[in-house]
Design a protein around this motif. Structure first.
Motif: not given
Ligand code: CO
Length: 656
Positions: A30-33, A198-200, A227-231, A263-265
């Motif tokens: 609902l935000r980063d996605g 950790v904001k990747d 852990l915040h790691s973008h795809f 986005s993310h996994a």
């Molecule tokens: Co992000």
């Protein structure tokens, strides 16, 4: 299987035995996605259908707010950002909310004064925010001091971020090595961080860097590690697994329709991968599937046109090659395209690491990614063999002054000197906490916006976004009509659009007949792109079959920023002063070097200006650019006003 992840009896059912140390999951759909995949155009009305179901999953938290949402909601969707928070809170009652807070930058693009920062955090907490994921683009934690004070005072969760960045292909080197991250984590713990993230943001973290990094952080601090790691680069699912083996506590994922690409996994493969292990999430995969079904059928059709499907690959190889965030790279491409300079992209890739080094090897994340990106494009387009940094953006000047904080390594002294020549705050850079030199601004904003603001939340919105915020408040209180571009589209609209595309592809779109019906107020315009061809299609629903949307709720995602029609250059007669012989050249036109929005004019008609003085501030790609007079003279004409969108090459002012 690693020693840290043990298998128990495999049970598919959701009532399987609970893991001793489950991996906690935060959902970002609902935000980063939608920020990553759909230009942050997600509407509240499209979150409500899944909100209650998502509350049942057992997420550690759901990210619902912050980042770019505050900006895009009021600017492009005609939605009150504060209202989203209150609305979602009515549907999601158990799971904590998380927001992305850009520390002293709040949800805007510059450091704001302490009084505004305190008020913003206090109001976010009051409106329902629980977890404040706080980051500073320079990892300068002096920029955390004010907001953390208020997060704690409001009794909320302070999550401190370390922006993950590299100067080499892998973790290490002189600047961003293991010691750097461990020291940052210790500093956050000292500030009272309830958890450390950790904001990747660029998806740069390799699995075999994640393992030693997370292990070292777990040993160095007590707070849970997130852990915040973008795809983007394609590594993150592998990185997640190695981080889990190293003992990471919380992982960020998205629901499948909001997952992958930049986005993310997705959450589902992770749930299945961990099933029956000592780190089993405990999630019911069937509940997740039910949410996906709704998103896929009821929500995604409204957004799929925003998805960048120009490429088949869902992985951005450039990120692995250039160590820069995917969003930043696509911004650069867009910016070059708007300036008909896409052929310069390789030059931009070469110039970017040089600019970043000159600017102190800063991490690349909003707003520093824009600062470095826009300056890089400026250099490539405007520099000459004998002069570098010919057009320095206002933000680069601010950075050189120290207004964003301390850079990882010192800024190139020559560039710093050039940037600060004539800088209004002074030519000597500061070394203190940036907000210490900022005058309080809340009362000033309150006075400026006046009666248009009904409450403190309106004032805070206006204070961060004076130009678009004022426009929004005018729509909100019925002072002006919101444009059609901000209205939402319905599934009905989508069906009609798809049918038209099909017809166009089959060559069945016919010329307008003479007895065409009269267009009504319901008429909607769609830009339809088919195999590289462009159609401007107007859709006018017949018989009121489309649900009328009240203007206050209105909006429609704009796939690409609509290029403003180029205003015709002012005719000579209109700008020549009475004293001039008729037929004489009207004067020197100050042309927009790029498309953008007028922030403000610093000079008025009739005012005397000298060469080099700033005439107008133009916002392009979220950066403010001061445009200066090319000659001495008197301002003869100003064809635009604050808030106007201008095309590249538009005449912004005539000096005679
Ligand atoms: Co992000």
């Amino acid at each position: 299987m690693s020693d840290n992840v043990q298998m128990t009896a495999l049970r598919y059912e959701s009532d399987r035995p609970r893991a001793k140390n489950p991996v906690r999951i935060m959902d970002l759909s609902l935000r980063d996605g939608h920020q990553s995949l759909f230009a942050t155009r997600g509407r509240t009305e499209d979150m409500i259908p899944v909100a209650e179901l998502m509350d049942e999953v057992g997420f550690w938290a759901i990210e619902t707010w912050g980042g770019a949402t505050f900006d895009t909601m009021h600017r492009f969707l005609n939605e009150d950002p504060w209202e989203r928070l209150r609305t979602l809170k009515r549907y999601i009652k158990k799971t904590p909310f998380s927001m992305l807070l850009r520390a002293q930058n709040l949800v805007g693009y510059r450091n704001y004064a302490d009084d505004l920062a305190l008020a913003f955090v206090e109001r976010a907490a009051e409106n329902g925010m629980d977890i404040f994921r706080t980051f500073d683009a320079l990892n300068d934690y002096r920029n955390f001091e004010t907001v953390v004070k208020q997060i704690k005072k409001s009794g909320k969760h302070f999550q401190g971020c370390i922006c993950y960045t590299l100067t080499e292909p892998r973790l290490g080197g002189d600047v961003y090595n293991l010691d750097y991250y461990v020291n940052k984590a210790k500093a956050l713990e000292e500030m009272g961080a309830d958890s450390i993230c950790v904001k990747d943001m660029a998806g740069l973290m390799a699995p075999y860097d994640a393992y030693p990094l997370i292990k070292a952080l777990k040993e160095a601090v007590k707070a849970p590690i997130h852990l915040h790691s973008h795809f983007t680069s394609g590594m993150s699912p592998m990185t997640h697994l190695k981080a889990i083996e190293a003992g990471v506590d919380i992982i960020d994922t998205c629901m499948t329709p909001y997952a992958y690409r930049t986005s993310h996994a997705a959450v589902e493969p992770l749930v299945m991968a961990l099933l029956g292990t000592s780190r089993d999430t405990g999630f019911d995969i069937k509940k997740l599937a039910a949410i996906n079904e709704i998103l896929e059928k009821q929500v995604m059709p409204k957004y799929k046109h925003l998805l960048d499907d120009s490429k088949v690959s869902i992985i951005d190889i450039n990120v692995l090659l250039h160590q820069t965030p995917g969003g930043m790279l696509s911004n650069l491409v867009n910016q070059l395209r708007e300036m008909d300079a896409l052929d310069k992209i390789d030059e931009v890739y070469r110039e970017l690491p040089r600019v970043r080094k000159d600017l102190g090897q800063i991490p690349l994340v909003t707003p520093t990614s824009q600062i470095v990106g826009v300056q890089t494009v400026n250099n490539v387009l405007h520099d000459t063999p004998d002069e570098r940094y010919k057009m320095i953006t206002g933000q680069v000047k601010d950075l050189c002054y120290g207004l964003y904080g301390k850079t990882a390594v010192p800024i190139d002294p020559e560039l710093q000197k050039k940037a600060l020549k004539g800088y209004p705050r002074g030519e000597e850079p500061i070394t203190c906490r940036p907000a210490e030199v900022l005058e309080p601004e809340l009362e000033k904003a309150r006075a400026e916006v006046g009666e248009l603001a009904a409450d403190i939340d309106d004032v805070i919105l206006y204070a961060q976004f004076p130009v678009t915020g004022r426009k929004f408040l005018e729509w909100k209180y019925g002072r002006s009509e919101p444009p059609a571009s901000v209205r939402p589209i319905t599934l009905e609209d989508v069906k009609k659009r798809d049918a038209l595309v099909k017809k166009a592809l089959a060559g069945e779109l016919v010329e307008k007949k003479a007895d065409s019906p009269v267009k009504t107020a319901n008429l909607r315009t769609f830009n339809v792109f088919i195999d590289g061809e462009y159609f401007n299609v107007e859709v006018d629903p017949v018989g009121g079959s489309v649900v009328a949307v009240p203007p206050a709720q209105a909006a429609a995602p704009t796939p690409v920023p609509v290029a403003a029609p180029a205003p015709a250059p002012a005719p000579a007669a209109a700008v020549s002063s009475p004293g001039q012989p008729s037929g004489a050249a009207a004067g020197t036109h100050l042309l927009a070097p790029m498309p953008g929005m007028i922030v403000r004019y610093l000079k008025g008609i009739g005012e005397k200006v000298s060469k080099g003085e700033t005439i107008v501030v133009l916002e392009a790609m979220k950066m403010e650019n001061a445009l200066n007079a090319q000659c001495d003279g008197v301002v003869k004409s100003i064809p635009f006003k604050s808030g106007d969108t201008v095309a590249k090459g538009a005449s912004l002012c005539v000096i005679g």
